[in-house]
Scaffold this active site. Structure first.
Site, PDB file in Angstrom:
ATOM      1  N   GLU A 181      35.709  25.896 -14.533  1.00 49.58           N
ATOM      2  CA  GLU A 181      36.093  25.977 -13.118  1.00 49.58           C
ATOM      3  C   GLU A 181      37.498  26.542 -12.878  1.00 49.58           C
ATOM      4  O   GLU A 181      38.272  26.003 -12.083  1.00 49.58           O
ATOM      5  CB  GLU A 181      35.976  24.588 -12.465  1.00 49.58           C
ATOM      6  CG  GLU A 181      34.583  23.986 -12.600  1.00 49.58           C
ATOM      7  CD  GLU A 181      34.438  22.616 -11.961  1.00 49.58           C
ATOM      8  OE1 GLU A 181      35.442  22.038 -11.526  1.00 49.58           O
ATOM      9  OE2 GLU A 181      33.293  22.109 -11.897  1.00 49.58           O
ATOM     10  N   GLU A 291      24.390  22.284 -16.237  1.00 49.07           N
ATOM     11  CA  GLU A 291      24.507  21.003 -15.515  1.00 49.07           C
ATOM     12  C   GLU A 291      23.474  20.919 -14.399  1.00 49.07           C
ATOM     13  O   GLU A 291      23.785  20.510 -13.274  1.00 49.07           O
ATOM     14  CB  GLU A 291      25.921  20.835 -14.940  1.00 49.07           C
ATOM     15  CG  GLU A 291      27.027  20.961 -15.981  1.00 49.07           C
ATOM     16  CD  GLU A 291      28.433  20.752 -15.423  1.00 49.07           C
ATOM     17  OE1 GLU A 291      28.566  20.218 -14.309  1.00 49.07           O
ATOM     18  OE2 GLU A 291      29.401  21.136 -16.112  1.00 49.07           O
TER      19      GLU A 291
END
Ligand code: XIL
Length: 385
Positions: A181, A291
């Site tokens: 991220e 995920e």
């Protein structure tokens, strides 16, 4: 760790704010815990395991909790459910804030147990995560001196962390989310997430190159990933592509891109998933779904809880469509990992209105086993193709 989790504010304005389903119309009550859902139990006449159904496609993984937040996935789900998976990843216990909460003091026990379970059950382990702005202790970021001094000090802490963690598990963790991220959610001057201890300590994005260099040196045979959410959003994806090219990350050991795949019942489109897979594959990179879970709310901030019965059919169809797309791309995807096992434990119960609310719960139904650890129709729709 919880206080860090509390500070997580994953502003998923991209895509996730697109109004997708008028769930509120389906709400039966204003309380966060809906009354018992009336969905007929799934009758499974085949009892084939997910991992066996996907032999020849890709490994099927799940994020597990190793005695965290009061849950130990291995004892809670037992070998019966866990044997559906041939790969696992730590939901939290390999994150910097958990594994090295204070400098030089490592909490190996949970991660060691996780790796031991995988070894004993013939599973592979994904490593998550080395360099992230969240769930990382403040001590890792040097706050004193000139920018150059701060960068030097922070770099040394990053190196010793990666050396220790990657080195310890180099025989059993086959891939790492090296950087997580690091890209901005908006076009705001920089393609990078500049509100990050790593970025501000370094003063630039070269921490990303260092992270890959250090991981590559610590485990030369491990597959190294850049991992992010909303990768399917074309603007964010373009920023990730630019980062990979600008920083020449392949020469620093980057092997692939992890698409987190925190998706919803109607976002993203299958076409956008396809375009994303193709984009990174065409750059010569591996792709993993890292995920995967399906938010059954439209990401609204409303606390109105919906019953599972209101979304079960849509969830089943959604999982079928997504896995069809993933199977169609089996030559470009090397692994698919779900962010959890059963609905009794999902971070999405706390993701409300785009940010993580540690003390608030709104029941969600994002996984393949229900809150009673029973197979959902979605499980069958993924397995029986
Ligand atoms: C989440 C966990 O599921 C929670 O238990 C924790 O409190 C916060 O982090 N992207 C990631 C994961 O890369 O590490 C996050 O996991 C979910 C979003």
């Amino acid at each position: 760790m919880k206080s860090q989790a509390q500070t997580i504010s994953l502003t998923r304005t991209i895509g996730l704010t697109i109004a997708v389903l008028s769930i509120s119309a389906l709400s039966l009550s204003a309380c966060a815990q809906p009354t018992a859902a009336t969905v007929a139990p799934v009758v499974d006449t085949k009892n084939t395991l997910l991992k066996d159904a996907y032999q020849g496609y890709f490994p099927i993984g799940a994020a597990v909790a190793a005695n965290e937040y009061g849950l130990d996935s291995f004892t809670s789900y037992g070998d019966g459910i866990m044997s559906n998976f041939n790969s696992i990843v730590a939901e939290n216990c390999m994150k910097p804030g958990v594994i090295q909460p204070t400098e030089g003091s490592f909490a190996w026990t949970y991660a060691d147990n996780l790796v031991a379970y995988a070894v004993a059950h013939g599973m592979t382990v994904r490593g998550h995560v080395l360099v992230w702005h969240s769930q990382t202790p403040e001590w890792m970021f040097s706050q004193t001196g000139t920018q150059e001094e701060r960068k030097t000090a922070t770099r040394a802490k990053m190196k010793s962390h990666i050396d220790a963690v990657v080195g310890r598990y180099k025989n059993n963790v086959y891939c790492w989310d090296v950087v997580n991220e690091a890209i901005s959610d908006s076009d705001s001057g920089s393609i990078y997430r500049t509100v990050s201890g790593w970025f501000t300590s370094y003063g630039d994005a070269s921490f990303i190159q260092d992270a890959f260099d250090f991981a590559n040196a610590a485990a030369p045979t491990a597959k190294l990933f850049y991992n992010d959410y909303s990768v399917v959003n074309s603007a964010k994806r373009a920023r990730i592509v630019k980062m990979i090219n600008d920083l020449n990350l392949k020469s620093h050991g980057l092997d692939g891109v992890g698409m987190q795949a925190h998706w919803s019942l109607s976002w993203p489109s299958i076409q956008d998933i396809q375009t994303t897979i193709d984009t990174f594959h065409d750059m010569g990179l591996d792709v993993q779904i890292t995920e995967l879970d399906i938010d059954c709310y439209s990401n609204s901030a409303s606390m109105n809880a919906i019953p599972y019965s209101a979304v079960a059919d849509a969830l089943t169809a959604r999982y079928a469509a997504i896995f069809k797309c993933l199977r169609d791309n089996k030559d470009k995807i090397s692994a698919v990992t779900l962010w959890g096992v059963a609905d009794d434990h999902t971070w999405l119960d706390h993701m409300i209105g785009g940010s993580y609310k540690n003390d608030v719960t709104r029941k969600n139904y994002p996984l393949l086993f229900d809150a009673n650890k029973q197979k959902k129709a979605a499980y069958l729709s993924v397995r029986d193709f």
